[in-house]
Design a protein around this motif. Structure first.
Motif, PDB file in Angstrom:
ATOM      1  N   GLU A 177       0.799  -1.355  -0.097  1.00 30.46           N
ATOM      2  CA  GLU A 177       0.074  -0.016  -0.048  1.00 30.46           C
ATOM      3  C   GLU A 177       0.886   1.287   0.086  1.00 30.46           C
ATOM      4  N   ASN A 178       0.568   2.329  -0.768  1.00 30.54           N
ATOM      5  CA  ASN A 178       1.424   3.419  -0.846  1.00 30.54           C
ATOM      6  C   ASN A 178       1.153   4.218   0.543  1.00 30.54           C
ATOM      7  N   VAL A 179       2.389   4.841   0.910  1.00 30.70           N
ATOM      8  CA  VAL A 179       2.549   5.505   2.227  1.00 30.70           C
ATOM      9  C   VAL A 179       2.086   6.694   1.772  1.00 30.70           C
ATOM     10  N   ASP A 180       0.817   7.345   2.529  1.00 22.53           N
ATOM     11  CA  ASP A 180       0.067   8.783   2.296  1.00 22.53           C
ATOM     12  C   ASP A 180      -0.194   9.859   3.039  1.00 22.53           C
ATOM     13  N   ALA A 181      -0.651  10.439   3.119  1.00 18.82           N
ATOM     14  CA  ALA A 181      -1.064  11.816   3.959  1.00 18.82           C
ATOM     15  C   ALA A 181      -1.622  11.394   5.096  1.00 18.82           C
ATOM     16  N   GLU A 182      -2.208  10.504   5.243  1.00 17.62           N
ATOM     17  CA  GLU A 182      -2.715   9.894   6.657  1.00 17.62           C
ATOM     18  C   GLU A 182      -1.674   9.434   7.344  1.00 17.62           C
ATOM     19  N   ASP A 183      -0.754   8.585   6.769  1.00 14.84           N
ATOM     20  CA  ASP A 183       0.537   8.206   7.567  1.00 14.84           C
ATOM     21  C   ASP A 183       1.116   9.333   8.125  1.00 14.84           C
ATOM     22  N   LEU A 184       1.313  10.370   7.334  1.00 16.32           N
ATOM     23  CA  LEU A 184       2.263  11.391   7.880  1.00 16.32           C
ATOM     24  C   LEU A 184       1.575  12.163   8.913  1.00 16.32           C
ATOM     25  N   ARG A 185       0.257  12.302   8.643  1.00 15.16           N
ATOM     26  CA  ARG A 185      -0.764  12.940   9.803  1.00 15.16           C
ATOM     27  C   ARG A 185      -0.672  12.209  11.103  1.00 15.16           C
ATOM     28  N   THR A 186      -0.915  10.933  11.106  1.00 20.79           N
ATOM     29  CA  THR A 186      -0.617  10.025  12.117  1.00 20.79           C
ATOM     30  C   THR A 186       0.707  10.247  13.116  1.00 20.79           C
ATOM     31  N   LYS A 187       1.848  10.425  12.297  1.00 22.13           N
ATOM     32  CA  LYS A 187       3.295  10.743  12.880  1.00 22.13           C
ATOM     33  C   LYS A 187       3.332  12.221  13.544  1.00 22.13           C
ATOM     34  N   LEU A 188       2.526  12.997  12.939  1.00 23.63           N
ATOM     35  CA  LEU A 188       2.524  14.550  13.616  1.00 23.63           C
ATOM     36  C   LEU A 188       1.571  14.521  14.780  1.00 23.63           C
ATOM     37  N   ILE A 189       0.434  13.628  14.890  1.00 26.22           N
ATOM     38  CA  ILE A 189      -0.366  13.531  16.029  1.00 26.22           C
ATOM     39  C   ILE A 189       0.353  12.772  16.993  1.00 26.22           C
ATOM     40  N   LEU A 190       0.839  11.816  16.703  1.00 24.39           N
ATOM     41  CA  LEU A 190       1.589  11.007  17.795  1.00 24.39           C
ATOM     42  C   LEU A 190       2.842  11.726  18.553  1.00 24.39           C
ATOM     43  N   GLU A 191       3.631  12.606  17.652  1.00 23.69           N
ATOM     44  CA  GLU A 191       4.800  13.496  18.267  1.00 23.69           C
ATOM     45  C   GLU A 191       3.944  14.580  19.115  1.00 23.69           C
ATOM     46  N   ASP A 192       2.694  14.893  18.889  1.00 19.12           N
ATOM     47  CA  ASP A 192       1.943  15.883  19.879  1.00 19.12           C
ATOM     48  C   ASP A 192       1.621  15.095  21.118  1.00 19.12           C
ATOM     49  N   ILE A 193       1.010  14.014  21.034  1.00 20.91           N
ATOM     50  CA  ILE A 193       0.837  13.275  22.209  1.00 20.91           C
ATOM     51  C   ILE A 193       2.067  13.106  22.998  1.00 20.91           C
ATOM     52  N   MET A 194       2.950  12.789  22.561  1.00 21.68           N
ATOM     53  CA  MET A 194       4.485  12.317  23.298  1.00 21.68           C
ATOM     54  C   MET A 194       5.113  13.644  23.386  1.00 21.68           C
ATOM     55  N   SER A 195       4.217  14.887  23.195  1.00 17.98           N
ATOM     56  CA  SER A 195       4.953  16.200  23.639  1.00 17.98           C
ATOM     57  C   SER A 195       6.464  16.342  22.847  1.00 17.98           C
ATOM     58  N   GLY A 196       6.356  15.953  21.667  1.00 13.19           N
ATOM     59  CA  GLY A 196       7.658  16.027  20.880  1.00 13.19           C
ATOM     60  C   GLY A 196       7.834  17.231  20.246  1.00 13.19           C
ATOM     61  N   ASP A 197       9.187  17.467  19.881  1.00  7.03           N
ATOM     62  CA  ASP A 197       9.380  18.972  19.269  1.00  7.03           C
ATOM     63  C   ASP A 197       8.557  19.006  18.013  1.00  7.03           C
ATOM     64  N   LEU A 198       8.310  18.381  17.261  1.00  7.19           N
ATOM     65  CA  LEU A 198       7.440  18.631  16.192  1.00  7.19           C
ATOM     66  C   LEU A 198       6.104  18.592  16.625  1.00  7.19           C
ATOM     67  N   GLY A 199       5.515  18.137  17.346  1.00  3.93           N
ATOM     68  CA  GLY A 199       4.066  18.125  17.749  1.00  3.93           C
ATOM     69  C   GLY A 199       3.941  19.416  18.352  1.00  3.93           C
ATOM     70  N   ALA A 200       5.095  20.114  18.888  1.00  3.72           N
ATOM     71  CA  ALA A 200       4.877  21.522  19.594  1.00  3.72           C
ATOM     72  C   ALA A 200       4.700  22.661  18.784  1.00  3.72           C
ATOM     73  N   VAL A 201       5.013  22.468  17.352  1.00  2.98           N
ATOM     74  CA  VAL A 201       4.996  23.665  16.429  1.00  2.98           C
ATOM     75  C   VAL A 201       3.498  23.760  15.868  1.00  2.98           C
ATOM     76  N   PHE A 202       2.458  22.718  16.116  1.00  2.00           N
ATOM     77  CA  PHE A 202       1.405  23.038  15.558  1.00  2.00           C
ATOM     78  C   PHE A 202       0.147  22.817  16.281  1.00  2.00           C
ATOM     79  N   GLU A 203      -1.011  23.293  16.087  1.00  4.52           N
ATOM     80  CA  GLU A 203      -2.340  23.130  16.900  1.00  4.52           C
ATOM     81  C   GLU A 203      -3.090  22.234  16.189  1.00  4.52           C
ATOM     82  N   ASP A 204      -3.226  22.040  14.950  1.00  5.31           N
ATOM     83  CA  ASP A 204      -4.121  21.048  14.296  1.00  5.31           C
ATOM     84  C   ASP A 204      -3.300  20.787  13.074  1.00  5.31           C
ATOM     85  N   VAL A 205      -3.754  19.384  12.331  1.00  5.73           N
ATOM     86  CA  VAL A 205      -3.209  19.257  11.195  1.00  5.73           C
ATOM     87  C   VAL A 205      -4.252  18.361  10.490  1.00  5.73           C
ATOM     88  N   SER A 206      -4.437  18.587   9.124  1.00 10.46           N
ATOM     89  CA  SER A 206      -5.388  17.906   8.292  1.00 10.46           C
ATOM     90  C   SER A 206      -4.814  17.483   7.022  1.00 10.46           C
TER      91      SER A 206
END
Length: 573
Positions: free
Chosen positions: A107-136
């Motif tokens: 299966e093709n790696v797509d935007a849903e996979d990237l969005r998931t990574k960003l959200i998980l970084e926010d859950i973990m209080s990672g540096d990447l998660g700190a720069v955004f409030e929402d991602v779509s």
């Protein structure tokens, strides 16, 4: 400029032969049927593959692809898996490469996979998660980020470094759904940290095909975009003994990503064992448990810092480490020739650098302890309760190149009259049951997240690792700048971090870095001890890599072992 050079030994002071890169044309040449071998001391069957679960987690850097490469010498970002299509005001559009496919089902790696990574970084209080409030999702391979204000461009770009897209969306959808429902990340995080994945997934140039008690085996994915540069067929991780120097010198493996060798290895290294250097942008630190009855007191932490001779600690580490001059979270204490450097002062003004306390005054340390009710009799320190002052330093048992550092700290504190003891704990439980659980007196870890920009080190102390240090940001105090013995005053360090994260003004950035560096220098959530250069090792009897002297520039991006195969700079002979 943080640039590392070569190591001593061998014909050209780094080993290896000055020969040409083996040519390879995937349309005409047959690949060499061989495996590049890395070491592990773990039983691979014990690994689980949720990289956010600190218990026996595993993910391989050739099994997935990295977002961006940062070249330290050129201060240059090379966007690999993503591209920043738009970045202005308080939003960004991020394009994901459309030619990556999940190994398990194609299966093709797509935007849903990237969005998931960003959200998980926010859950973990990672540096990447700190720069955004929402991602779509704004396209099959594009996400839109609503940023947390007008983010400092240096912060935004650097937030993507040292990261891989290693979280397939359908493996983590339960956590994404809870995040979308507005549940507190503090409630989601423990469940994510306890979640186990038994099957490894990936989209990188090598796919996992076999796991045994002693072997983790991957095979080349020939239709991966980087495969055209790779002239060998397999990548293997072999279970080996705990004496890394013996494993390396015995040619049991072909490469080690980073290993600080003892003198016996350095002095006897054969010509075809090559070692290259790159700035580590980190070193060993002494974290304090801020809930501890003794080191929870800032003045006691300062006293211990005065007693610890960081020069002696760095000497115990070996030739690739230097002492941190002014413990404050600023990277740049070692140069490319493994000598002391004052590059750390480039982040702040001359006045700000001069103000930072050096912690090299034993008598001040004694005065600080006495002011807090401690006493010294017959060269033995006693607590305010008239008990012998005792502290345990906990360190991971298998990370053997760290041991001399903490054993030296132990000896220095004992010499001062503090009953310090080193406790070596198996790596499989050190992180999850001790450091990450905040269950220690003094611990051992690196003092940065391997990013040079100071914001990320400060954020590590006061946000990411705060729970491990038992640090409450409401309790952070410091005296006025330049007055280490002044009255302690409350500091809104989180507010300062938020200002540094969002400022667009370079002068304001310097001012904020200077202020947070001073607070860190005084509050000491952990004591940075050494800064090191990383050392990557290659046996060149069956492999070719660039010469670390003639082509030093190729080694100046993290990390050569993962980038060289993708660029044709690691070839089977």
């Amino acid at each position: 400029m943080l640039v590392a050079g070569c190591a001593g030994g061998g014909d050209d002071e780094n080993g290896g032969a000055a020969d040409e890169r083996p040519s390879f044309d995937p349309d005409e040449d047959e690949r060499v049927d061989t495996a590049l071998i890395q070491p592990t001391t773990d039983n691979p069957t014990n690994w689980q593959y949720n990289i956010y679960n600190p218990s026996q987690e595993f993910g391989h850097e050739m099994n997935n692809d990295q977002f961006v490469w940062y070249h330290m010498e050129r201060d240059e970002f090379t966007w690999r898996l993503i591209d920043i299509a738009e970045y202005e005001d308080d939003h960004a559009l991020v394009d994901l490469a459309d030619d990556r496919y999940w190994h398990s089902d194609g299966e093709n790696v797509d935007a849903e996979d990237l969005r998931t990574k960003l959200i998980l970084e926010d859950i973990m209080s990672g540096d990447l998660g700190a720069v955004f409030e929402d991602v779509s999702i704004s396209g099959d391979h594009q996400v839109e980020m609503d940023l947390a204000g007008t983010i400092n461009p240096e912060v935004f770009d650097t937030s993507w470094t040292n990261m891989w897209l290693d979280t397939r969306a359908d493996q983590y959808d339960q956590f994404v759904e809870r995040w979308e429902d507005g549940e507190s990340i503090d409630d989601i995080r423990p469940d994510l940290e306890n979640y186990e994945l038994d099957e490894i997934e990936g989209h990188g140039p090598f796919e996992a095909v076999n796991v045994t008690d002693n072997l983790f085996e991957m095979e080349l994915v020939e239709d991966h975009p980087d495969a055209d540069q790779i002239n060998f067929t397999r990548w293997e991780i072999h279970r080996v003994g705990s004496d890394t120097g013996e494993v390396l010198m015995g040619n049991e493996v072909d490469t080690i990503r980073n290993f600080t060798a003892e003198d016996a290895v350095l002095d006897n290294r054969p010509d075809d064992l090559t070692v290259g250097h790159l700035p580590a942008m980190w070193g060993m630190a002494l974290p304090f448990n801020l809930d501890h009855e003794h080191v929870g007191n800032v003045r006691v932490r300062q006293a211990l810092a005065e007693f610890i001779d960081r020069e002696g600690v760095a000497s115990s580490y070996g030739p690739y480490g230097e002492a941190v001059e002014a413990p404050s979270g600023l990277v740049g204490n070692i140069d490319g020739e493994n000598n002391p450097s004052d590059a750390w002062t480039d982040w702040i003004t001359d006045e700000g650098a001069d103000a930072l306390h050096r912690y090299d005054d034993v008598e001040r340390g004694r005065d600080l302890l006495r002011e807090e009710g401690y006493s010294r009799d017959d060269e033995q320190w006693y607590t305010p309760d008239d008990e012998e002052f005792e502290l345990t330093i906990t360190m991971p048992a298998d990370t053997t190149d760290w041991h001399p550092v903490y054993q030296t700290v132990e000896g220095q504190l004992r010499q001062e009259g503090i009953n310090a003891d080193v406790e070596a704990v198996d790596d499989t439980v050190y992180w999850s049951d001790y450091y990450l659980d905040g269950d220690y007196d003094l611990a051992s870890t690196g003092w940065t997240l391997q990013n040079s920009y100071p914001y990320f080190t400060f954020r590590m102390y006061y946000i990411i690792d705060a729970q491990y240090l038992n640090l409450d940001t409401d309790d952070v105090v410091a005296p006025p700048i330049g007055e280490p013995d002044g009255d302690l005053e409350s500091v809104d360090v989180v507010g300062l971090l938020e200002e540094l994260q969002t400022t667009q003004d370079e002068a304001e950035s310097v001012e904020l870095i200077e202020e947070i560096a001073w607070v860190t220098n005084q509050y000491l959530p952990m004591l940075p001890l050494t800064e090191i250069n990383d050392t990557v090792w290659f046996w060149e009897d069956e492999w070719w890599v660039p010469d670390p002297v003639e082509e030093s520039e190729t080694y100046q991006s993290k990390w050569p072992l993962w980038q060289f195969p993708r660029t044709g700079n690691l070839r089977a002979r």
